[in-house]
Design a protein around this motif. Structure first.
Motif, PDB file in Angstrom:
ATOM      1  N   TYR A 173       0.868  -1.167   0.000  1.00  0.00           N
ATOM      2  CA  TYR A 173       0.000   0.000   0.000  1.00  0.00           C
ATOM      3  C   TYR A 173       0.911   1.225   0.000  1.00  0.00           C
ATOM      4  CZ  TYR A 173      -3.765   3.247   0.753  1.00  0.00           C
ATOM      5  OH  TYR A 173      -4.654   4.273   0.575  1.00  0.00           O
ATOM      6  N   ASN A 174       0.889   1.978  -1.085  1.00  0.00           N
ATOM      7  CA  ASN A 174       1.747   3.154  -1.200  1.00  0.00           C
ATOM      8  C   ASN A 174       0.926   4.418  -1.345  1.00  0.00           C
ATOM      9  OD1 ASN A 174       4.426   1.606  -3.154  1.00  0.00           O
ATOM     10  ND2 ASN A 174       4.110   1.707  -0.958  1.00  0.00           N
ATOM     11  N   TYR A 175       1.300   5.411  -0.551  1.00  0.00           N
ATOM     12  CA  TYR A 175       0.742   6.753  -0.669  1.00  0.00           C
ATOM     13  C   TYR A 175       1.840   7.686  -0.177  1.00  0.00           C
ATOM     14  CZ  TYR A 175      -2.606  10.637  -0.253  1.00  0.00           C
ATOM     15  OH  TYR A 175      -3.271  11.829  -0.380  1.00  0.00           O
ATOM     16  N   VAL A 176       2.613   8.208  -1.100  1.00  0.00           N
ATOM     17  CA  VAL A 176       3.831   8.948  -0.757  1.00  0.00           C
ATOM     18  C   VAL A 176       3.703  10.405  -1.186  1.00  0.00           C
ATOM     19  CG1 VAL A 176       5.264   6.892  -0.933  1.00  0.00           C
ATOM     20  CG2 VAL A 176       4.968   8.333  -2.940  1.00  0.00           C
ATOM     21  N   THR A 177       4.450  11.265  -0.532  1.00  0.00           N
ATOM     22  CA  THR A 177       4.418  12.680  -0.898  1.00  0.00           C
ATOM     23  C   THR A 177       5.025  12.889  -2.275  1.00  0.00           C
ATOM     24  OG1 THR A 177       6.587  13.130   0.091  1.00  0.00           O
ATOM     25  CG2 THR A 177       4.635  13.350   1.524  1.00  0.00           C
ATOM     26  N   LYS A 178       4.596  13.948  -2.923  1.00  0.00           N
ATOM     27  CA  LYS A 178       5.125  14.241  -4.256  1.00  0.00           C
ATOM     28  C   LYS A 178       6.631  14.464  -4.222  1.00  0.00           C
ATOM     29  CE  LYS A 178       0.738  16.322  -5.786  1.00  0.00           C
ATOM     30  NZ  LYS A 178      -0.006  16.014  -4.543  1.00  0.00           N
ATOM     31  N   GLU A 179       7.128  15.041  -3.130  1.00  0.00           N
ATOM     32  CA  GLU A 179       8.565  15.321  -3.015  1.00  0.00           C
ATOM     33  C   GLU A 179       9.387  14.028  -2.945  1.00  0.00           C
ATOM     34  OE1 GLU A 179       6.173  18.697  -1.814  1.00  0.00           O
ATOM     35  OE2 GLU A 179       6.200  16.617  -1.082  1.00  0.00           O
ATOM     36  N   ALA A 180       8.791  12.982  -2.377  1.00  0.00           N
ATOM     37  CA  ALA A 180       9.518  11.716  -2.209  1.00  0.00           C
ATOM     38  C   ALA A 180       9.251  10.733  -3.341  1.00  0.00           C
ATOM     39  CB  ALA A 180       9.123  11.072  -0.878  1.00  0.00           C
ATOM     40  N   LEU A 181       8.440  11.122  -4.299  1.00  0.00           N
ATOM     41  CA  LEU A 181       7.923  10.176  -5.284  1.00  0.00           C
ATOM     42  C   LEU A 181       9.022   9.461  -6.075  1.00  0.00           C
ATOM     43  CD1 LEU A 181       5.550   8.875  -6.721  1.00  0.00           C
ATOM     44  CD2 LEU A 181       5.406  10.876  -8.210  1.00  0.00           C
ATOM     45  N   MET A 182       9.937  10.198  -6.694  1.00  0.00           N
ATOM     46  CA  MET A 182      10.938   9.572  -7.555  1.00  0.00           C
ATOM     47  C   MET A 182      11.924   8.728  -6.751  1.00  0.00           C
ATOM     48  SD  MET A 182      10.113   9.886 -10.587  1.00  0.00           S
ATOM     49  CE  MET A 182      11.561   9.006 -11.174  1.00  0.00           C
ATOM     50  N   ASN A 183      12.331   9.209  -5.582  1.00  0.00           N
ATOM     51  CA  ASN A 183      13.223   8.402  -4.752  1.00  0.00           C
ATOM     52  C   ASN A 183      12.537   7.090  -4.344  1.00  0.00           C
ATOM     53  OD1 ASN A 183      15.405  10.132  -4.804  1.00  0.00           O
ATOM     54  ND2 ASN A 183      14.855  11.166  -2.894  1.00  0.00           N
ATOM     55  N   HIS A 184      11.254   7.173  -4.029  1.00  0.00           N
ATOM     56  CA  HIS A 184      10.493   5.982  -3.669  1.00  0.00           C
ATOM     57  C   HIS A 184      10.392   5.032  -4.846  1.00  0.00           C
ATOM     58  CE1 HIS A 184       6.869   3.584  -2.782  1.00  0.00           C
ATOM     59  NE2 HIS A 184       7.247   3.717  -1.524  1.00  0.00           N
ATOM     60  N   TYR A 185      10.017   5.560  -5.995  1.00  0.00           N
ATOM     61  CA  TYR A 185       9.845   4.743  -7.206  1.00  0.00           C
ATOM     62  C   TYR A 185      11.126   3.985  -7.549  1.00  0.00           C
ATOM     63  CZ  TYR A 185       9.237   3.861 -12.253  1.00  0.00           C
ATOM     64  OH  TYR A 185       9.177   3.290 -13.495  1.00  0.00           O
ATOM     65  N   LEU A 186      12.243   4.684  -7.573  1.00  0.00           N
ATOM     66  CA  LEU A 186      13.509   4.051  -7.939  1.00  0.00           C
ATOM     67  C   LEU A 186      14.013   3.122  -6.841  1.00  0.00           C
ATOM     68  CD1 LEU A 186      15.299   7.142  -9.544  1.00  0.00           C
ATOM     69  CD2 LEU A 186      14.337   5.158 -10.745  1.00  0.00           C
ATOM     70  N   GLY A 187      13.907   3.568  -5.589  1.00  0.00           N
ATOM     71  CA  GLY A 187      14.432   2.763  -4.496  1.00  0.00           C
ATOM     72  C   GLY A 187      13.707   1.440  -4.338  1.00  0.00           C
ATOM     73  N   VAL A 188      12.374   1.453  -4.452  1.00  0.00           N
ATOM     74  CA  VAL A 188      11.600   0.230  -4.296  1.00  0.00           C
ATOM     75  C   VAL A 188      11.909  -0.753  -5.418  1.00  0.00           C
ATOM     76  CG1 VAL A 188       9.259  -0.719  -4.345  1.00  0.00           C
ATOM     77  CG2 VAL A 188       9.758   1.288  -2.959  1.00  0.00           C
ATOM     78  N   ARG A 189      11.967  -0.253  -6.647  1.00  0.00           N
ATOM     79  CA  ARG A 189      12.302  -1.143  -7.768  1.00  0.00           C
ATOM     80  C   ARG A 189      13.684  -1.787  -7.578  1.00  0.00           C
ATOM     81  NH1 ARG A 189      10.553  -0.265 -13.688  1.00  0.00           N
ATOM     82  NH2 ARG A 189       8.290  -0.292 -13.488  1.00  0.00           N
ATOM     83  N   ASN A 190      14.637  -0.995  -7.160  1.00  0.00           N
ATOM     84  CA  ASN A 190      15.990  -1.536  -6.968  1.00  0.00           C
ATOM     85  C   ASN A 190      16.031  -2.545  -5.825  1.00  0.00           C
ATOM     86  OD1 ASN A 190      17.077  -0.069  -9.083  1.00  0.00           O
ATOM     87  ND2 ASN A 190      17.623   1.663  -7.791  1.00  0.00           N
ATOM     88  N   ASP A 191      15.279  -2.281  -4.748  1.00  0.00           N
ATOM     89  CA  ASP A 191      15.191  -3.249  -3.658  1.00  0.00           C
ATOM     90  C   ASP A 191      14.695  -4.595  -4.164  1.00  0.00           C
ATOM     91  OD1 ASP A 191      16.119  -1.754  -1.519  1.00  0.00           O
ATOM     92  OD2 ASP A 191      14.142  -0.987  -0.990  1.00  0.00           O
ATOM     93  N   HIS A 192      13.626  -4.590  -4.924  1.00  0.00           N
ATOM     94  CA  HIS A 192      13.004  -5.839  -5.350  1.00  0.00           C
ATOM     95  C   HIS A 192      13.867  -6.581  -6.366  1.00  0.00           C
ATOM     96  CE1 HIS A 192       8.895  -3.931  -4.149  1.00  0.00           C
ATOM     97  NE2 HIS A 192       9.619  -4.290  -3.108  1.00  0.00           N
ATOM     98  N   ARG A 193      14.527  -5.863  -7.230  1.00  0.00           N
ATOM     99  CA  ARG A 193      15.436  -6.522  -8.168  1.00  0.00           C
ATOM    100  C   ARG A 193      16.607  -7.139  -7.419  1.00  0.00           C
ATOM    101  NH1 ARG A 193      15.949  -2.393 -13.232  1.00  0.00           N
ATOM    102  NH2 ARG A 193      16.909  -4.222 -14.200  1.00  0.00           N
ATOM    103  N   ALA A 194      17.057  -6.473  -6.376  1.00  0.00           N
ATOM    104  CA  ALA A 194      18.135  -7.032  -5.555  1.00  0.00           C
ATOM    105  C   ALA A 194      17.678  -8.298  -4.846  1.00  0.00           C
ATOM    106  CB  ALA A 194      18.615  -5.998  -4.541  1.00  0.00           C
ATOM    107  N   ARG A 195      16.453  -8.269  -4.250  1.00  0.00           N
ATOM    108  CA  ARG A 195      15.968  -9.456  -3.543  1.00  0.00           C
ATOM    109  C   ARG A 195      15.856 -10.649  -4.505  1.00  0.00           C
ATOM    110  NH1 ARG A 195      16.234  -5.678  -0.437  1.00  0.00           N
ATOM    111  NH2 ARG A 195      18.382  -6.332  -0.830  1.00  0.00           N
ATOM    112  N   ALA A 196      15.416 -10.379  -5.729  1.00  0.00           N
ATOM    113  CA  ALA A 196      15.267 -11.464  -6.702  1.00  0.00           C
ATOM    114  C   ALA A 196      16.623 -12.062  -7.078  1.00  0.00           C
ATOM    115  CB  ALA A 196      14.544 -10.952  -7.946  1.00  0.00           C
TER     116      ALA A 196
END
Length: 300
Positions: A173-196
């Motif tokens: 469940y994601n609901y993030v501030t506009k200021e944090a949006l790009m850092n969140h988008y990139l960071g989460v994707r990189n986390d999941h690719r790393a876990r895989a």
């Protein structure tokens, strides 16, 4: 020990990316519609967002009002709705367990509750943290469940991989501030690719969307979606459109035999045999404690 070789198989993996209402009846209706629409597609695993059944809230009062126990009539209706469906279903709920609150995912199939998983990195102060990491099986496919921020840490996915999971289903469940949006988008994707890649597993990010303002929160944020399936090489092989509701459907192919080297087994053995003292010293150092304080996960 590594799992023995098994014949290659294909599985249909789906996620229903949706808005999460504060109204159980509204969410349950979407749940039923998704089951009916995807029924003819021979889905093996179907997921829904974090806390999908009764909403994700910023404060304890609203959470307690909405929370459901596993023996409630509402959960009984959810379980019964799966009776004629052969797929394994993962769906989130704010769970009441006695006086305690948990952020939980139900695992259902064929009118039965197979088990639950509760978020181990729950950061809302009113949510208890889960400590058990079950692995489920669907037609020889072993899978585990993590919830949202759990996937940002190495250890929860590593535990499931060591227990034989080939797929992790991760309701978000994601609901993030506009200021944090790009850092969140990139960071989460990189986390999941790393876990895989570090565990040689598949990883399904199962997110929500928010249209307009989420009145359950004080912030003005964005719930952008971006659900996807990552393969064991770290490649996103299928994804939803941003800000859209509806299904993600992808094919997961298991190999003829397990990878010759699973990093999870190797690094766990090395940690135990040669790195344990260094690791324990590092995590107890003042520098590490300050790092954890500064970098503790932010809500959502």
């Amino acid at each position: 020990p590594p799992m023995p070789p098994s014949p290659a198989q294909e599985y249909r993996i789906a996620h229903w990316q949706a808005e999460v209402s504060a109204d159980f009846e509204e969410n349950f209706s979407v749940f039923q519609q998704a089951l009916e629409k995807l029924g003819p597609d021979r889905i093996d695993i179907l997921s829904f967002p974090e806390c999908f059944l009764n909403g994700y809230y910023q404060n304890e009062e609203d959470t307690r009002k909405a929370a459901l126990s596993l023996n409630s009539k509402e959960i009984g209706r959810v379980v019964a709705a799966t009776e004629k469906h052969a797929c394994s279903i993962v769906v989130g709920v704010n769970e009441q367990r006695g006086d305690l609150l948990f952020n939980t995912a139900l695992v259902l199939r064929g009118g039965k509750l197979l088990g639950t998983y509760s978020k181990c990195t729950a950061y809302m102060p009113f949510h208890e943290r889960g400590t058990v990491f079950p692995v489920f099986e669907h037609d020889n496919l072993r899978f585990g469940v993590l919830i949202c921020s759990d996937g940002g840490y190495i250890e929860p996915a590593r535990i499931l991989a060591l227990k034989g999971a080939a797929l992790i289903v991760a309701p978000h469940y994601n609901y993030v501030t506009k200021e944090a949006l790009m850092n969140h988008y990139l960071g989460v994707r990189n986390d999941h690719r790393a876990r895989a890649t570090e565990n040689s597993i598949w990883f399904l990010r199962a997110n929500n969307v928010v249209s307009g303002r989420d009145e359950k929160f004080a912030i003005d944020g964005v719930g952008y979606g971006d659900s996807y399936l990552v393969d064991p090489r770290g490649e996103i092989i299928a994804q939803t459109q941003l800000h859209t509701q509806g299904p993600l459907i992808a094919t997961l192919r298991t190999p003829d035999s397990p990878p010759t080297l699973r990093r999870s087994f190797l690094s766990s053995a090395l940690l135990k045999d040669t790195w344990l003292d260094a690791f324990q010293n590092a995590v107890s150092s003042p520098e590490e404690k300050e790092f954890l304080r500064i970098n503790s996960p932010s809500p959502l």
